[in-house]
Design an enzyme around this catalytic site. Structure first.
Site, PDB file in Angstrom:
ATOM      1  CE1 TYR A  32      24.549  15.637   0.504  1.00  0.00           C
ATOM      2  CE2 TYR A  32      24.713  16.679  -1.690  1.00  0.00           C
ATOM      3  CZ  TYR A  32      24.021  16.666  -0.271  1.00  0.00           C
ATOM      4  OH  TYR A  32      23.238  17.782   0.039  1.00  0.00           O
ATOM      5  NE  ARG A  51      31.287  20.487   1.155  1.00  0.00           N
ATOM      6  CZ  ARG A  51      30.715  21.288   0.634  1.00  0.00           C
ATOM      7  NH1 ARG A  51      30.249  22.539   1.354  1.00  0.00           N
ATOM      8  NH2 ARG A  51      30.170  21.051  -0.635  1.00  0.00           N
ATOM      9  NE  ARG A  99      16.906  -2.440   7.480  1.00  0.00           N
ATOM     10  CZ  ARG A  99      16.905  -2.119   8.640  1.00  0.00           C
ATOM     11  NH1 ARG A  99      17.303  -3.182   9.599  1.00  0.00           N
ATOM     12  NH2 ARG A  99      17.037  -0.876   9.058  1.00  0.00           N
ATOM     13  CG  HIS A 101      20.982  -0.130  12.193  1.00  0.00           C
ATOM     14  ND1 HIS A 101      19.904  -1.208  12.268  1.00  0.00           N
ATOM     15  CD2 HIS A 101      20.149   1.003  12.347  1.00  0.00           C
ATOM     16  CE1 HIS A 101      18.654  -0.635  11.967  1.00  0.00           C
ATOM     17  NE2 HIS A 101      18.972   0.835  12.208  1.00  0.00           N
ATOM     18  CE  LYS A 146      27.421  19.155  -0.412  1.00  0.00           C
ATOM     19  NZ  LYS A 146      26.052  19.766   0.184  1.00  0.00           N
ATOM     20  CD  GLU A 178      23.540  24.515   7.245  1.00  0.00           C
ATOM     21  OE1 GLU A 178      24.350  24.665   6.322  1.00  0.00           O
ATOM     22  OE2 GLU A 178      23.414  23.193   7.722  1.00  0.00           O
ATOM     23  CG  LEU A 202      27.931  21.491   4.143  1.00  0.00           C
ATOM     24  CD1 LEU A 202      28.015  19.990   4.520  1.00  0.00           C
ATOM     25  CD2 LEU A 202      27.228  21.609   2.820  1.00  0.00           C
TER      26      LEU A 202
HETATM   27  N1  PDD Z   1      23.990  21.952  -0.897  1.00  0.00           N
HETATM   28  N2  PDD Z   1      24.012  23.916   3.553  1.00  0.00           N
HETATM   29  C1  PDD Z   1      23.486  22.957   3.416  1.00  0.00           C
HETATM   30  C2  PDD Z   1      22.503  22.060   4.334  1.00  0.00           C
HETATM   31  C3  PDD Z   1      23.468  22.514   1.916  1.00  0.00           C
HETATM   32  O1  PDD Z   1      22.803  21.504   1.332  1.00  0.00           O
HETATM   33  C4  PDD Z   1      24.621  23.343   0.936  1.00  0.00           C
HETATM   34  C5  PDD Z   1      24.640  23.042  -0.484  1.00  0.00           C
HETATM   35  C6  PDD Z   1      25.150  24.390   1.553  1.00  0.00           C
HETATM   36  C7  PDD Z   1      25.981  25.131   0.799  1.00  0.00           C
HETATM   37  O2  PDD Z   1      27.185  24.461   0.466  1.00  0.00           O
HETATM   38  P1  PDD Z   1      27.985  25.003  -0.852  1.00  0.00           P
HETATM   39  O3  PDD Z   1      28.379  26.256  -0.821  1.00  0.00           O
HETATM   40  O4  PDD Z   1      29.269  24.107  -0.435  1.00  0.00           O
HETATM   41  O5  PDD Z   1      27.410  24.288  -1.975  1.00  0.00           O
HETATM   42  C8  PDD Z   1      24.934  24.673   2.926  1.00  0.00           C
HETATM   43  C9  PDD Z   1      23.980  21.569  -2.269  1.00  0.00           C
HETATM   44  C10 PDD Z   1      24.096  22.499  -3.357  1.00  0.00           C
HETATM   45  C11 PDD Z   1      23.188  20.300  -2.320  1.00  0.00           C
HETATM   46  O6  PDD Z   1      22.527  19.757  -1.327  1.00  0.00           O
HETATM   47  O7  PDD Z   1      22.394  20.270  -3.728  1.00  0.00           O
END
Ligand code: PDD
Length: 287
Positions: A32, A51, A99, A101, A146, A178, A202
């Site tokens: 996403y 990304r 279903r 994997h 992501k 992070e 991320l």
């Molecule tokens: N999340 N690290 C993680 C684990 C995140 O979920 C996010 C952002 C970031 C920051 O990335 P960016 O600057 O590209 O938004 C770092 C989004 C906002 C979410 O899951 O809602």
């Protein structure tokens, strides 16, 4: 009424449904993006689409759309949504299948776009900063993807909610990775520090903007690993994300960071970020 996009058409959210055999539902088998939209202009759209491509490559799922197709779907979603400032959530899953994997023989990805009501953090929050806790980073080793498989992030984020805090900062093997839903910056002896991109975090779009602005505004900075002692002794700690922009963390595990207020480097960066955002909104800088 919220209008969403699902597999080729725009329709009211209430009328949208996906098959229960969708692998996004069964396995969290999808990726996403969350793209902020300011004055109806998607912010850093191409970076988000790049990304997305990297995440799709990471899970071996062919991109169902070209960049131009994504762009027109996103632009249309923004037009159909209310509000000058908003956000676009988009999700691609490996679609329905038995279903099992293993990937299905024929993949029909599910494409979903949902407008979000994102409002940048209120001025009071920017001025006061937020509280955070720390926790061991117990996620997988592909945090650069992501992925919609967010259960570890969900559980880690809930720890901070339970503690009345805004974010959980994650430590892996003694180093800062992070936040549960954000990237983290530290200021130590006036020097802005950011953990290097790796499979353990991320690659945040906001993170990139902050480092670009640091370069542009002559804010001394370094990208290098940050250990737990440095995090705890830091003069300033910030979190960054598309939904929260740049926010100062003023307490960690109940102890003040620096003097317990957003610091001077944060205030410079916050102002630079807002200026940049406004110039993008006025069409004076590239989004
Ligand atoms: N999340 N690290 C993680 C684990 C995140 O979920 C996010 C952002 C970031 C920051 O990335 P960016 O600057 O590209 O938004 C770092 C989004 C906002 C979410 O899951 O809602």
């Amino acid at each position: 009424m919220t209008t969403i996009y699902l597999n080729g058409r725009f329709l009211p959210l209430e009328e949208a449904s996906i098959p229960v055999m969708d692998r996004g539902f069964l396995f969290g088998d999808g990726v996403y993006e969350v793209i902020p939209v300011y004055s109806r202009r998607p912010f850093r759209l191409h970076e988000h689409l790049d990304r997305l491509q990297a995440s799709l490559d990471g899970i071996r799922l062919a991109n169902p759309h070209t960049a131009q197709e994504w762009e027109s779907l996103i632009v249309r979603s923004v037009e159909l949504a209310e509000g000058e400032d908003q956000g676009i959530y988009l999700q691609v899953t490996r679609g329905p299948g038995p279903r099992d994997h293993a990937f299905p023989n024929t993949v029909q990805p599910t494409v979903f776009i949902l407008p979000l009501r994102i409002t940048p953090p209120a001025r009071e929050l920017v001025d006061s900063g937020v509280a955070a806790i720390s926790a061991a980073d117990n996620r997988w080793l592909r945090c650069d993807i992501k992925s919609t498989s967010l259960l570890p992030n969900v559980l880690l984020r809930q720890l901070s909610v339970d503690a009345g805090c805004a974010e959980t900062l994650l430590l892996r093997d003694g180093f800062l990775s992070e936040g549960s839903a954000s990237n983290v910056f530290v200021v130590a002896n006036g020097l802005l520090l950011a953990p290097p991109k790796s499979n353990l975090m991320l690659p945040g779009i906001t993170y990139d903007v902050v480092l670009e602005l640091a370069r542009e505004h002559g804010i001394a900075h370094a990208v290098r690993p940050i250990d737990e002692a440095e995090l705890r002794a830091a003069g300033e700690v910030w979190i960054t994300s598309s939904t929260r922009e740049v926010l100062a963390v003023t307490t960690l595990d109940g102890r003040p960071i620096g003097d317990g207020r957003p610091g001077p480097v944060f205030r410079r960066m916050y102002a630079a970020y807002q200026d940049y955002k406004h110039s993008v909104m006025r069409g004076k800088a590239l989004p």
